[in-house]
Design a protein around this motif. Structure first.
Motif, PDB file in Angstrom:
ATOM      1  N   LEU A  16     -47.335  35.819  27.216  1.00 19.68           N
ATOM      2  CA  LEU A  16     -46.889  37.315  26.425  1.00 19.68           C
ATOM      3  C   LEU A  16     -45.818  38.306  27.109  1.00 19.68           C
ATOM      4  CD1 LEU A  16     -50.323  38.113  24.920  1.00 19.68           C
ATOM      5  CD2 LEU A  16     -48.351  37.197  23.818  1.00 19.68           C
ATOM      6  N   PHE A  17     -46.194  38.480  28.513  1.00 22.49           N
ATOM      7  CA  PHE A  17     -45.371  39.428  29.380  1.00 22.49           C
ATOM      8  C   PHE A  17     -43.851  38.855  29.356  1.00 22.49           C
ATOM      9  CE2 PHE A  17     -43.434  39.980  33.284  1.00 22.49           C
ATOM     10  CZ  PHE A  17     -43.328  41.515  33.222  1.00 22.49           C
ATOM     11  N   GLY A  18     -43.811  37.339  29.480  1.00 19.96           N
ATOM     12  CA  GLY A  18     -42.400  36.792  29.546  1.00 19.96           C
ATOM     13  C   GLY A  18     -41.837  37.128  28.145  1.00 19.96           C
ATOM     14  N   PHE A  19     -42.371  36.942  27.095  1.00 22.87           N
ATOM     15  CA  PHE A  19     -41.582  36.964  25.708  1.00 22.87           C
ATOM     16  C   PHE A  19     -41.208  38.386  25.389  1.00 22.87           C
ATOM     17  CE2 PHE A  19     -43.226  32.698  24.463  1.00 22.87           C
ATOM     18  CZ  PHE A  19     -41.786  32.000  24.348  1.00 22.87           C
ATOM     19  N   ASP A  20     -42.316  39.184  25.910  1.00 22.99           N
ATOM     20  CA  ASP A  20     -42.133  40.766  25.839  1.00 22.99           C
ATOM     21  C   ASP A  20     -40.933  41.016  26.643  1.00 22.99           C
ATOM     22  OD1 ASP A  20     -42.686  43.139  24.593  1.00 22.99           O
ATOM     23  OD2 ASP A  20     -43.376  43.732  26.669  1.00 22.99           O
ATOM     24  N   ALA A  21     -41.046  40.721  28.009  1.00 29.34           N
ATOM     25  CA  ALA A  21     -39.581  41.084  28.663  1.00 29.34           C
ATOM     26  C   ALA A  21     -38.651  40.483  28.258  1.00 29.34           C
ATOM     27  CB  ALA A  21     -40.083  40.663  30.128  1.00 29.34           C
ATOM     28  N   TRP A  22     -38.637  39.507  27.802  1.00 29.21           N
ATOM     29  CA  TRP A  22     -37.096  38.668  27.227  1.00 29.21           C
ATOM     30  C   TRP A  22     -36.627  39.161  26.044  1.00 29.21           C
ATOM     31  CZ3 TRP A  22     -33.923  35.768  29.683  1.00 29.21           C
ATOM     32  CH2 TRP A  22     -33.006  35.135  29.099  1.00 29.21           C
ATOM     33  N   GLY A  23     -37.779  39.710  24.946  1.00 27.21           N
ATOM     34  CA  GLY A  23     -37.306  40.419  23.896  1.00 27.21           C
ATOM     35  C   GLY A  23     -36.641  41.772  24.205  1.00 27.21           C
ATOM     36  N   TYR A  24     -37.349  42.528  25.231  1.00 28.06           N
ATOM     37  CA  TYR A  24     -36.772  43.748  25.560  1.00 28.06           C
ATOM     38  C   TYR A  24     -35.490  43.482  26.135  1.00 28.06           C
ATOM     39  CZ  TYR A  24     -35.862  47.980  28.137  1.00 28.06           C
ATOM     40  OH  TYR A  24     -35.533  49.107  28.692  1.00 28.06           O
ATOM     41  N   LEU A  25     -35.136  42.696  26.809  1.00 27.37           N
ATOM     42  CA  LEU A  25     -33.800  42.425  27.492  1.00 27.37           C
ATOM     43  C   LEU A  25     -32.560  42.011  26.595  1.00 27.37           C
ATOM     44  CD1 LEU A  25     -34.522  40.566  30.954  1.00 27.37           C
ATOM     45  CD2 LEU A  25     -33.731  42.887  30.578  1.00 27.37           C
ATOM     46  N   LEU A  26     -32.888  41.099  25.527  1.00 28.03           N
ATOM     47  CA  LEU A  26     -32.082  40.886  24.387  1.00 28.03           C
ATOM     48  C   LEU A  26     -31.878  42.021  23.585  1.00 28.03           C
ATOM     49  CD1 LEU A  26     -33.330  37.130  23.772  1.00 28.03           C
ATOM     50  CD2 LEU A  26     -31.169  37.905  24.840  1.00 28.03           C
ATOM     51  N   TYR A  29     -29.305  44.433  25.782  1.00 38.26           N
ATOM     52  CA  TYR A  29     -27.985  43.681  26.506  1.00 38.26           C
ATOM     53  C   TYR A  29     -27.488  42.205  25.698  1.00 38.26           C
ATOM     54  CZ  TYR A  29     -29.677  46.292  30.374  1.00 38.26           C
ATOM     55  OH  TYR A  29     -29.943  47.075  31.203  1.00 38.26           O
ATOM     56  N   ASP A  30     -26.345  41.937  25.769  1.00 42.35           N
ATOM     57  CA  ASP A  30     -25.893  40.861  24.879  1.00 42.35           C
ATOM     58  C   ASP A  30     -26.397  39.490  25.649  1.00 42.35           C
ATOM     59  OD1 ASP A  30     -23.982  42.214  23.470  1.00 42.35           O
ATOM     60  OD2 ASP A  30     -22.350  42.163  25.080  1.00 42.35           O
ATOM     61  N   ALA A  31     -26.840  38.704  24.729  1.00 40.72           N
ATOM     62  CA  ALA A  31     -27.282  37.375  25.410  1.00 40.72           C
ATOM     63  C   ALA A  31     -26.649  36.829  26.482  1.00 40.72           C
ATOM     64  CB  ALA A  31     -27.520  36.161  24.103  1.00 40.72           C
ATOM     65  N   ALA A  32     -25.232  36.847  26.582  1.00 40.67           N
ATOM     66  CA  ALA A  32     -24.427  36.228  27.450  1.00 40.67           C
ATOM     67  C   ALA A  32     -24.819  36.692  28.985  1.00 40.67           C
ATOM     68  CB  ALA A  32     -22.948  36.314  27.230  1.00 40.67           C
ATOM     69  N   VAL A  33     -25.127  38.204  28.862  1.00 42.95           N
ATOM     70  CA  VAL A  33     -25.420  38.874  29.985  1.00 42.95           C
ATOM     71  C   VAL A  33     -26.895  38.300  30.424  1.00 42.95           C
ATOM     72  CG1 VAL A  33     -25.830  41.202  30.965  1.00 42.95           C
ATOM     73  CG2 VAL A  33     -23.847  40.817  29.430  1.00 42.95           C
ATOM     74  N   VAL A  34     -27.826  38.392  29.754  1.00 41.41           N
ATOM     75  CA  VAL A  34     -29.308  37.985  29.769  1.00 41.41           C
ATOM     76  C   VAL A  34     -29.305  36.619  30.042  1.00 41.41           C
ATOM     77  CG1 VAL A  34     -31.602  38.040  28.942  1.00 41.41           C
ATOM     78  CG2 VAL A  34     -29.893  39.867  28.390  1.00 41.41           C
ATOM     79  N   ALA A  35     -28.811  35.412  29.630  1.00 42.13           N
ATOM     80  CA  ALA A  35     -28.997  34.136  29.804  1.00 42.13           C
ATOM     81  C   ALA A  35     -28.997  33.594  31.315  1.00 42.13           C
ATOM     82  CB  ALA A  35     -27.865  33.345  29.255  1.00 42.13           C
ATOM     83  N   PRO A  36     -28.348  34.054  32.346  1.00 41.03           N
ATOM     84  CA  PRO A  36     -28.541  33.666  33.498  1.00 41.03           C
ATOM     85  C   PRO A  36     -29.886  33.954  34.008  1.00 41.03           C
ATOM     86  CG  PRO A  36     -26.443  34.770  33.475  1.00 41.03           C
ATOM     87  CD  PRO A  36     -26.935  34.902  32.154  1.00 41.03           C
ATOM     88  N   TYR A  37     -30.602  34.964  33.876  1.00 40.61           N
ATOM     89  CA  TYR A  37     -31.914  35.286  34.217  1.00 40.61           C
ATOM     90  C   TYR A  37     -33.021  34.245  33.963  1.00 40.61           C
ATOM     91  CZ  TYR A  37     -29.729  39.328  35.818  1.00 40.61           C
ATOM     92  OH  TYR A  37     -28.913  40.498  36.534  1.00 40.61           O
ATOM     93  N   SER A  38     -32.698  33.475  32.683  1.00 35.00           N
ATOM     94  CA  SER A  38     -33.421  32.498  32.326  1.00 35.00           C
ATOM     95  C   SER A  38     -33.692  31.428  33.434  1.00 35.00           C
ATOM     96  CB  SER A  38     -33.174  31.818  31.001  1.00 35.00           C
ATOM     97  OG  SER A  38     -31.871  31.352  31.156  1.00 35.00           O
ATOM     98  N   LEU A  39     -33.060  31.189  34.245  1.00 35.10           N
ATOM     99  CA  LEU A  39     -33.054  30.465  35.365  1.00 35.10           C
ATOM    100  C   LEU A  39     -34.066  30.876  36.328  1.00 35.10           C
ATOM    101  CD1 LEU A  39     -29.241  29.656  36.115  1.00 35.10           C
ATOM    102  CD2 LEU A  39     -30.748  28.023  34.867  1.00 35.10           C
TER     103      LEU A  39
END
Length: 90
Positions: A16-26, A29-39
């Motif tokens: 739940l924390f991970g999805f909430d944080a990911w949704g907030y970032l998306l 910011y643009d997905a291209a900016v956020v995508a590297p953080y998925s690593l």
């Protein structure tokens, strides 16, 4: 920790924390900016298991986590310092 509390942590709290944080970032910011953080998802998974569940990290996990974090930092900082296509080059 008991098996039930470990499952509760892994299945609910971290997800739940991970999805909430990911949704907030998306949303921000643009997905291209956020995508590297998925690593960094495995790095946070291993680190939080070490902190919350008192699991020990071996040298290979520590080295891989450090290398991944450095790689994401380098690509993020390089993207930030390089001109965008709309900016004129000097």
């Amino acid at each position: 920790m008991t098996g039930q509390s470990t499952s509760l942590y892994a299945a609910w709290i971290s997800t739940l924390f991970g999805f909430d944080a990911w949704g907030y970032l998306l949303r921000q910011y643009d997905a291209a900016v956020v995508a590297p953080y998925s690593l960094l998802v495995p790095v946070f998974g291993i680190s939080s298991a070490a902190v919350v569940l008192h699991e020990r990290m071996n040298l290979l996990e520590i080295g891989a986590s450090a290398l991944t974090t450095i790689g994401v930092a380098v690509t993020t900082l390089r993207r930030r310092s390089s001109p965008t296509p709309t900016e004129p080059r000097p």
